[in-house]
Design an enzyme around this catalytic site. Structure first.
Site, PDB file in Angstrom:
ATOM      1  N   CYS A  90      -6.544   9.474  30.599  1.00 44.91           N
ATOM      2  CA  CYS A  90      -5.566   8.406  30.365  1.00 44.91           C
ATOM      3  C   CYS A  90      -6.079   7.020  30.755  1.00 44.91           C
ATOM      4  CB  CYS A  90      -4.276   8.697  31.127  1.00 44.91           C
ATOM      5  SG  CYS A  90      -3.455  10.212  30.568  1.00 44.91           S
ATOM      6  N   HIS A 352       2.794   5.854  25.739  1.00 42.78           N
ATOM      7  CA  HIS A 352       1.494   6.030  26.401  1.00 42.78           C
ATOM      8  C   HIS A 352       0.487   6.516  25.361  1.00 42.78           C
ATOM      9  CE1 HIS A 352      -1.667   7.276  28.976  1.00 42.78           C
ATOM     10  NE2 HIS A 352      -1.161   8.405  29.444  1.00 42.78           N
ATOM     11  N   CYS A 382      -3.290   7.071  36.577  1.00 41.57           N
ATOM     12  CA  CYS A 382      -3.683   8.442  36.921  1.00 41.57           C
ATOM     13  C   CYS A 382      -4.368   9.075  35.717  1.00 41.57           C
ATOM     14  CB  CYS A 382      -2.466   9.266  37.344  1.00 41.57           C
ATOM     15  SG  CYS A 382      -1.163   9.403  36.098  1.00 41.57           S
ATOM     16  N   GLY A 384      -6.408  12.784  33.983  1.00 32.08           N
ATOM     17  CA  GLY A 384      -6.655  14.211  34.030  1.00 32.08           C
ATOM     18  C   GLY A 384      -7.867  14.539  34.888  1.00 32.08           C
TER      19      GLY A 384
END
Length: 408
Positions: A90, A352, A382, A384
């Site tokens: 992300c 997102h 944040c 993965g």
């Protein structure tokens, strides 16, 4: 010698809902529109662009084959302009910003575009994982080293991570629902007041109901009817959990880009182009991959320590709303004020678009800091696997920016 990394321009598309107005776009074409707009707004000679670094998470199908290079070609930029694609989940296009900043700070390159794109309607989240399973390649977690380290049944799940973050940092369902409702309300207010107008590049869209061509210039995911009461009625994603679809980020199509230069790059742009901000501090962090989403906390602490600043020195912060528990836990742990957090809404309302989100929210942060006359902005995402990027930008007032440009 360490050079300064300047932001001279930033732009994004409005977010498109799943199977919404942007669903027909090829990802390279959508990213190409952003590249063309950065060139148009700055007047940069395309031949002077040293690199294009593009963030994209699901690099399969129409997002495969070095999408960064394909976007360069789709934009009609000279074939001499290179392009590459990065995946830090992300935080992919925030990492693209970091790579671009590092390149110009070192003096190895002078003008670099950091950008990102994800057309999730066309290439669904996890598409590359599913493709691997279909072809018998198994899961990433099947690696023996991971099983030995984290247990035979190891599974890296963002949904589970969101629940673990809420539990670890004592974030309640009522707090999460209130934050989600506020995200929609803030995004709706910002839209009505025209606060996104300058940062959004209008592009061609298609009405999903009629199929007719429309101008897509407004974030499509905002739900004006969202209230704490309606959110409280939603079922949880996990039995016994507290996260719901309403407190998770929205699937989204979109692209965004930022033009980053050093002093030599500014000189090439000419005296009419002023720097708008400095990329003040870059930081990263790794954290527990099972909890996964708590990385913005140590990344933020690393950034503030490197900068010699405190959270109270920051005028605004953007922390991606992958799930509502993430920014709320972050704010509790670093002592941040919710009044400065995602002030124009976040991913629960605005979407997102995975690989584009880093540049998308940095664009919004830049424009809002300028509008408010703020100095420092902090961004964290944040990612993965339990990593996170954190970036501090410093606004350069218009008069000072013109002075810097005129002296080169």
């Amino acid at each position: 010698m360490v050079h300064t990394a300047y932001i001279v321009e930033a732009v994004r598309t409005a977010g498109g809902r799943k199977n919404g107005r942007l669903a027909k776009w090829q990802p390279s074409d959508l990213a190409g529109e952003v590249l063309k707009e950065l060139v148009r707004r700055t007047g940069v000679n395309p031949e002077d662009i040293d690199d294009v670094i593009l963030g994209c998470v699901s690099q399969v199908g129409s997002q495969s084959g070095n999408l960064g290079r394909n976007a360069v070609l789709a934009a009609g930029l000279p074939e001499s302009v290179p392009g590459t694609t990065v995946d830090r989940q992300c935080g992919s296009s925030q990492q693209a910003v970091h790579f671009a900043a590092q390149a110009v700070m070192s003096g190895v390159q002078d003008i670099v575009i950091a950008c990102g794109v994800e057309v999730m309607s066309r290439v669904p989240i996890g598409a590359s994982v599913v493709d691997g399973l279909k072809n018998g390649h198994g899961r990433a977690e099947d690696a023996l080293g991971l099983k030995e380290r984290y247990g035979e049944d190891v599974a890296f799940s963002q949904f589970e991570g969101a629940e673990l973050v809420a539990e670890r940092f004592k974030v309640s369902r009522s707090e999460i629902d209130a934050f989600a409702a506020a995200s929609h309300a803030k995004a709706l207010s910002a839209t009505k007041r025209g606060l996104f107008k300058k940062e959004i590049l209008p592009v061609k869209g298609f009405d999903p109901k009629t199929g007719k061509e429309v101008v897509h210039d407004t974030d499509e995911g905002i739900r004006p009817e969202t209230t704490v009461e309606t959110l409280a009625k939603l079922p949880t994603l996990k039995k016994g959990g507290i996260m719901t679809a309403g407190s998770a980020s929205q699937i989204c199509d979109g692209a965004a880009g930022i033009l980053i230069v050093n002093e030599a790059g500014l000189k090439k742009l000419g005296k009419s182009v002023r720097p708008r901000a400095k990329i003040h501090t870059l930081a990263l962090a790794g954290s527990d991959p099972i909890m996964m989403l708590a990385g913005p906390i140590p990344a933020t602490k690393n950034a503030l320590k490197r900068a010699g600043l405190s959270i109270h020195d920051m005028d605004l912060y953007e922390v991606n709303e992958a799930f509502g528990s993430v920014p709320l836990a972050w704010a509790k742990e670093v002592g941040a004020s919710l009044d400065k957090l995602n002030v124009n809404g976040g991913a629960q309302a605005l979407g997102h678009p995975l690989g584009a989100t880093g540049c998308k929210i940095m664009t919004t942060l830049l424009y809002e800091l300028e509008r408010r006359g703020g100095k420092y902005g902090l961004q964290a995402i944040c990612e993965g696997g339990g990593t996170a990027n954190a970036t501090i930008i410093e606004i350069i007032p218009e008069a000072e920016g013109k002075k810097i440009a005129s002296k080169l």
